[in-house]
Design a protein around this motif. Structure first.
Motif, PDB file in Angstrom:
ATOM      1  N   ALA A 139       0.858  -1.192   0.000  1.00 12.09           N
ATOM      2  CA  ALA A 139       0.000   0.000   0.000  1.00 12.09           C
ATOM      3  C   ALA A 139       0.892   1.240   0.000  1.00 12.09           C
ATOM      4  CB  ALA A 139      -0.921  -0.012   1.212  1.00 12.09           C
ATOM      5  N   PRO A 140       1.579   1.509  -1.115  1.00 14.86           N
ATOM      6  CA  PRO A 140       2.600   2.555  -1.145  1.00 14.86           C
ATOM      7  C   PRO A 140       2.059   3.973  -1.302  1.00 14.86           C
ATOM      8  CG  PRO A 140       2.473   1.483  -3.277  1.00 14.86           C
ATOM      9  CD  PRO A 140       1.539   0.738  -2.373  1.00 14.86           C
ATOM     10  N   ASP A 163      -5.688   3.404   2.202  1.00 19.54           N
ATOM     11  CA  ASP A 163      -7.079   3.539   2.639  1.00 19.54           C
ATOM     12  C   ASP A 163      -7.930   2.380   2.139  1.00 19.54           C
ATOM     13  OD1 ASP A 163      -6.584   5.870   3.995  1.00 19.54           O
ATOM     14  OD2 ASP A 163      -7.417   7.207   2.470  1.00 19.54           O
ATOM     15  N   LYS A 164      -7.744   1.994   0.894  1.00 15.61           N
ATOM     16  CA  LYS A 164      -8.540   0.899   0.345  1.00 15.61           C
ATOM     17  C   LYS A 164      -8.202  -0.421   1.030  1.00 15.61           C
ATOM     18  CE  LYS A 164      -9.982  -1.387  -3.922  1.00 15.61           C
ATOM     19  NZ  LYS A 164      -9.987  -2.701  -3.273  1.00 15.61           N
ATOM     20  N   LEU A 165      -6.909  -0.663   1.226  1.00 14.32           N
ATOM     21  CA  LEU A 165      -6.511  -1.896   1.883  1.00 14.32           C
ATOM     22  C   LEU A 165      -7.064  -1.961   3.294  1.00 14.32           C
ATOM     23  CD1 LEU A 165      -4.880  -4.507   1.927  1.00 14.32           C
ATOM     24  CD2 LEU A 165      -2.877  -3.172   2.591  1.00 14.32           C
ATOM     25  N   PHE A 166      -6.963  -0.867   4.014  1.00 13.98           N
ATOM     26  CA  PHE A 166      -7.484  -0.809   5.373  1.00 13.98           C
ATOM     27  C   PHE A 166      -8.984  -1.094   5.393  1.00 13.98           C
ATOM     28  CE2 PHE A 166      -9.518   1.756   8.730  1.00 13.98           C
ATOM     29  CZ  PHE A 166      -8.957   1.171   9.847  1.00 13.98           C
ATOM     30  N   ASP A 167      -9.739  -0.421   4.538  1.00 16.98           N
ATOM     31  CA  ASP A 167     -11.192  -0.611   4.501  1.00 16.98           C
ATOM     32  C   ASP A 167     -11.550  -2.053   4.165  1.00 16.98           C
ATOM     33  OD1 ASP A 167     -11.621   2.059   5.115  1.00 16.98           O
ATOM     34  OD2 ASP A 167     -11.879   2.680   3.026  1.00 16.98           O
ATOM     35  N   ASP A 168     -10.852  -2.624   3.203  1.00 18.99           N
ATOM     36  CA  ASP A 168     -11.148  -4.005   2.802  1.00 18.99           C
ATOM     37  C   ASP A 168     -10.838  -4.990   3.922  1.00 18.99           C
ATOM     38  OD1 ASP A 168     -11.945  -3.100   0.339  1.00 18.99           O
ATOM     39  OD2 ASP A 168     -10.086  -3.671  -0.700  1.00 18.99           O
ATOM     40  N   LEU A 169      -9.692  -4.808   4.557  1.00 12.35           N
ATOM     41  CA  LEU A 169      -9.316  -5.716   5.635  1.00 12.35           C
ATOM     42  C   LEU A 169     -10.303  -5.651   6.794  1.00 12.35           C
ATOM     43  CD1 LEU A 169      -5.440  -5.225   5.735  1.00 12.35           C
ATOM     44  CD2 LEU A 169      -6.657  -7.309   5.098  1.00 12.35           C
ATOM     45  N   VAL A 170     -10.654  -4.459   7.211  1.00 11.07           N
ATOM     46  CA  VAL A 170     -11.581  -4.308   8.332  1.00 11.07           C
ATOM     47  C   VAL A 170     -12.943  -4.899   7.990  1.00 11.07           C
ATOM     48  CG1 VAL A 170     -12.818  -2.656   9.772  1.00 11.07           C
ATOM     49  CG2 VAL A 170     -10.397  -2.295   9.279  1.00 11.07           C
ATOM     50  N   LYS A 171     -13.451  -4.595   6.812  1.00 13.96           N
ATOM     51  CA  LYS A 171     -14.760  -5.108   6.402  1.00 13.96           C
ATOM     52  C   LYS A 171     -14.784  -6.634   6.396  1.00 13.96           C
ATOM     53  CE  LYS A 171     -18.025  -5.090   2.525  1.00 13.96           C
ATOM     54  NZ  LYS A 171     -18.280  -4.566   1.149  1.00 13.96           N
ATOM     55  N   ASN A 172     -13.781  -7.230   5.774  1.00 13.35           N
ATOM     56  CA  ASN A 172     -13.729  -8.694   5.690  1.00 13.35           C
ATOM     57  C   ASN A 172     -13.531  -9.331   7.053  1.00 13.35           C
ATOM     58  OD1 ASN A 172     -14.022  -8.612   2.910  1.00 13.35           O
ATOM     59  ND2 ASN A 172     -11.826  -8.613   2.509  1.00 13.35           N
ATOM     60  N   TYR A 173     -12.698  -8.716   7.859  1.00 12.73           N
ATOM     61  CA  TYR A 173     -12.387  -9.276   9.169  1.00 12.73           C
ATOM     62  C   TYR A 173     -13.607  -9.262  10.076  1.00 12.73           C
ATOM     63  CZ  TYR A 173      -9.143 -10.509  12.890  1.00 12.73           C
ATOM     64  OH  TYR A 173      -8.486 -11.171  13.891  1.00 12.73           O
ATOM     65  N   VAL A 174     -14.304  -8.134  10.111  1.00 14.02           N
ATOM     66  CA  VAL A 174     -15.496  -8.022  10.949  1.00 14.02           C
ATOM     67  C   VAL A 174     -16.571  -9.000  10.483  1.00 14.02           C
ATOM     68  CG1 VAL A 174     -17.403  -6.488  11.605  1.00 14.02           C
ATOM     69  CG2 VAL A 174     -15.050  -5.642  11.658  1.00 14.02           C
ATOM     70  N   ALA A 175     -16.727  -9.151   9.175  1.00 13.50           N
ATOM     71  CA  ALA A 175     -17.769 -10.023   8.633  1.00 13.50           C
ATOM     72  C   ALA A 175     -17.544 -11.485   9.007  1.00 13.50           C
ATOM     73  CB  ALA A 175     -17.828  -9.887   7.111  1.00 13.50           C
ATOM     74  N   ARG A 176     -16.294 -11.873   9.290  1.00 12.33           N
ATOM     75  CA  ARG A 176     -15.975 -13.275   9.537  1.00 12.33           C
ATOM     76  C   ARG A 176     -15.896 -13.629  11.014  1.00 12.33           C
ATOM     77  NH1 ARG A 176     -11.951 -15.333   5.021  1.00 12.33           N
ATOM     78  NH2 ARG A 176     -11.487 -16.827   6.668  1.00 12.33           N
ATOM     79  N   ASN A 177     -16.143 -12.655  11.894  1.00 10.11           N
ATOM     80  CA  ASN A 177     -15.892 -12.909  13.307  1.00 10.11           C
ATOM     81  C   ASN A 177     -17.079 -12.541  14.190  1.00 10.11           C
ATOM     82  OD1 ASN A 177     -12.868 -13.719  13.803  1.00 10.11           O
ATOM     83  ND2 ASN A 177     -12.865 -12.250  12.119  1.00 10.11           N
ATOM     84  N   ASP A 178     -17.009 -12.994  15.420  1.00 11.67           N
ATOM     85  CA  ASP A 178     -18.052 -12.751  16.411  1.00 11.67           C
ATOM     86  C   ASP A 178     -17.418 -12.104  17.636  1.00 11.67           C
ATOM     87  OD1 ASP A 178     -20.860 -13.483  17.625  1.00 11.67           O
ATOM     88  OD2 ASP A 178     -19.357 -14.148  19.089  1.00 11.67           O
TER      89      ASP A 178
END
Length: 357
Positions: A243-244, A250-265
């Motif tokens: 992410a240079p 910003d895009k990487l951060f948003d994608d990681l957070v979205k995917n991570y939250v969706a997969r966890n409890d």
């Protein structure tokens, strides 16, 4: 904190099932433990321990299993993460160090993780408050009573699984031939490591929407907890490389957070990070008998090398060695523990050293 590896696809290779490998496919099953008693005094009427195995156990003339290998996952992970190209594809194939045609590989999901019993099954915050003592005791029941294995050729684990490896060596010193803890330290969780866990725990519990575990949708506190994990479990070198620019970051951060939250409890994560509260192998390191090789990486922010803890404590392990892997283009911070291509030569040395003559 090993759970973050599952989502850092830009850093690691695929974590999907290995295709085309010439060894038996993993066999999945559950072992049920009735009325499991936790150290807290709580109990669970029916504890489900999920696991995967690859290969078959082999006994010697005395009836002792000589080829069983236990591999334990990190916080938030599961045994599934080891059936991947980056791990199994490097270790479990024909002629490789843990060739599944030769070894009986055991990949459990620990309590609170994967397909084993966990808070999100329905008990929520009424689930027994397990600690690492309980997790290791449950693993031992699965290995001995569930699978009928009375000896382990090798015990190894990543992150939380690495910490459990130290505990296995102390609690069952005659049960294994070799030990390899990865990305861990043999001392009580303290300093920034403990503070990081408190950030995760408090982010969830202080959110009114958590509602004592009885939320209907995931509370925002789960997102705040993810922010902490992204910082602590990542590699600054790789984040900068992948992410240079500002927009890319910003895009990487948003994608990681979205995917991570969706997969966890939130409840599951809360319990997972709280469970390390009773971890403290330091007083009993001299009780470890088997050869032990501990491996950390210099870019691991969870276990930073400047603490000097591993170098100090390994001197108390009679047959112990510590390896610190330098930072390189190949290392991935805390996640280096799941890249055996980087450290497999040390595993080869350990297997040779501990081979029965």
């Amino acid at each position: 904190m090993a759970r973050i590896l599952i989502l850092l696809a830009f850093v690691l290779l695929s974590v999907g099932s290995v295709r085309g490998q010439n060894y038996p496919p993993p066999v999945e099953a559950d072992y049920r433990v009735p009325n499991f008693q936790f150290a807290s005094g709580e109990s669970l009427p029916d504890l489900r321990l999920h696991y995967r195995t690859i290969g078959k156990p082999v006994k010697d003339a005395a009836g002792v299993v000589r080829n069983a290998v236990l591999v334990m996952h990190g916080t938030g992970g599961s045994g599934a993460q080891f059936v991947s190209q980056q791990f199994a594809g490097v270790l479990f194939g024909p002629g490789q160090l843990l060739d599944a045609a030769k070894y009986f590989i055991i990949l459990p999901d620990n309590i609170g993780h994967g397909k084993s019993s966990k808070p999100s099954d329905g008990l929520h915050a009424r689930f027994p408050h397990y600690g690492y003592t309980d997790l290791v005791a449950a693993q031992y029941k699965l290995i001995t009573e569930g699978l009928g294995v009375n000896h382990l050729r090798l015990v190894m684990g990543t992150s939380m699984g690495g910490m459990h490896t130290w505990l296995w060596g102390e609690r069952y010193p005659d049960f294994m031939d070799a030990l390899m803890p990865l990305a861990s330290l043999p001392v009580q969780i303290a300093g920034r490591n403990r503070m990081t866990r408190r950030m995760v725990i408090d982010s969830i519990k202080s959110d009114p929407d958590w509602n004592n575990g009885e939320y209907k949708t995931q509370p925002h506190g789960l997102t705040a907890a993810v922010y902490t994990l992204l910082m602590m479990s990542s590699s600054p070198l790789q984040y900068q490389k992948n992410a240079p620019t500002r927009d890319a970051a910003d895009k990487l951060f948003d994608d990681l957070v979205k995917n991570y939250v969706a997969r966890n409890d939130a409840n599951d994560m809360l319990y997972q990070f709280d469970s390390s509260r009773d971890y403290d192998p330091q007083p009993n390191l001299e009780s470890i008998k088997a050869p032990l090789v501990a491996i950390n990486s210099a870019d691991d922010q969870v276990n930073p090398p400047e603490l000097g803890i591993a170098e100090r404590e390994i001197k108390r392990v009679r047959r112990g060695r510590f390896i610190l892997i330098p930072i390189s283009e190949a290392t991935r911070g805390h996640g280096t523990h799941s890249l055996p291509a980087i450290w497999k030569q040390h595993l080869a040395e350990l297997l040779e050293e501990s081979e029965r003559k």
